[in-house]
Design a protein around this motif. Structure first.
Motif, mmCIF file in Angstrom:
data_model
loop_
_atom_site.group_PDB
_atom_site.id
_atom_site.type_symbol
_atom_site.label_atom_id
_atom_site.label_comp_id
_atom_site.label_asym_id
_atom_site.label_seq_id
_atom_site.Cartn_x
_atom_site.Cartn_y
_atom_site.Cartn_z
ATOM 1 N N PRO A 1 0.818 -1.221 0.000
ATOM 2 C CA PRO A 1 0.000 0.000 0.000
ATOM 3 C C PRO A 1 0.852 1.272 0.000
ATOM 4 O O PRO A 1 0.457 2.282 -0.583
ATOM 5 N N LEU A 2 2.021 1.209 0.620
ATOM 6 C CA LEU A 2 2.916 2.370 0.599
ATOM 7 C C LEU A 2 3.406 2.655 -0.813
ATOM 8 O O LEU A 2 3.522 3.821 -1.213
ATOM 9 N N LEU A 3 3.680 1.599 -1.573
ATOM 10 C CA LEU A 3 4.096 1.791 -2.965
ATOM 11 C C LEU A 3 2.967 2.398 -3.794
ATOM 12 O O LEU A 3 3.202 3.269 -4.631
ATOM 13 N N VAL A 4 1.744 1.941 -3.552
ATOM 14 C CA VAL A 4 0.583 2.513 -4.257
ATOM 15 C C VAL A 4 0.482 3.997 -3.926
ATOM 16 O O VAL A 4 0.334 4.840 -4.816
ATOM 17 N N GLY A 5 0.575 4.326 -2.645
ATOM 18 C CA GLY A 5 0.515 5.724 -2.225
ATOM 19 C C GLY A 5 1.640 6.549 -2.807
ATOM 20 O O GLY A 5 1.439 7.693 -3.224
ATOM 21 N N TRP A 6 2.841 5.984 -2.844
ATOM 22 C CA TRP A 6 4.002 6.680 -3.401
ATOM 23 C C TRP A 6 3.751 7.015 -4.868
ATOM 24 O O TRP A 6 3.996 8.146 -5.309
ATOM 25 N N ALA A 7 3.238 6.046 -5.634
ATOM 26 C CA ALA A 7 2.971 6.286 -7.056
ATOM 27 C C ALA A 7 1.948 7.401 -7.245
ATOM 28 O O ALA A 7 2.113 8.275 -8.101
ATOM 29 N N LEU A 8 0.901 7.386 -6.435
ATOM 30 C CA LEU A 8 -0.154 8.402 -6.569
ATOM 31 C C LEU A 8 0.323 9.771 -6.099
ATOM 32 O O LEU A 8 0.021 10.789 -6.718
ATOM 33 N N TRP A 9 1.081 9.806 -5.011
ATOM 34 C CA TRP A 9 1.581 11.076 -4.489
ATOM 35 C C TRP A 9 2.627 11.689 -5.414
ATOM 36 O O TRP A 9 2.569 12.867 -5.758
#
Length: 145
Positions: free
Chosen positions: A115-123
């Motif tokens: 989930p952190l990677l997903v958030g990183w991509a979106l941010w």
């Protein structure tokens, strides 16, 4: 409005990370990545590793090169991270050792990074704040809506 410097750095780092990870799929860690492909998956594990490596390289390069399309690329990268999550989950559930994850605790801990990677991509691509900016705001007190 230009891309904020911190997001630019985040996008570039994620692009480099994805590109490097994709390269390792094609060579040095190819066998390790096979451990994440569920045995029940109907496609040859080696083919899955090779294709996902090529996809990671393409996504990493897109993050680096397609600045004007960074939001679209960010959504695609986030969806890619969601799509590969079952492989990480399978590695945990089946107890497959790979990447130095030799016990259940280490494999379980790894699941929380997706989930952190997903958030990183979106941010890093400006998707996440953009979504918030588009949500309707209530009118200020004393003003007509």
């Amino acid at each position: 409005m230009g891309e904020p410097r911190l997001r630019l750095v985040g996008r570039v780092l994620l692009g480099l990370f994805l590109t490097a990870a994709g390269v390792t799929h094609l060579g040095p860690l190819r066998t390790e990545f096979r451990g994440q492909v569920p045995s029940w998956f109907p496609v040859d594990a080696d083919l899955v590793v090779l294709v996902s490596g090529v996809v990671e390289i393409a996504l990493g390069l897109a993050l680096l090169a397609l600045r004007s399309r960074r939001r679209v690329v960010g959504v695609v990268v986030a969806l890619f991270f969601v799509a590969i999550f079952p492989g990480n989950l399978w590695q945990y559930l089946d107890g497959v050792p790979a990447f130095g994850l030799d016990d259940d605790r280490a494999r379980l801990t790894r699941l929380f990074f997706q989930p952190l990677l997903v958030g990183w991509a979106l941010w890093a691509t400006g998707v996440w704040p953009r979504v918030r900016q588009l949500s309707p705001r209530p009118p200020a007190p004393g003003r007509a809506g």
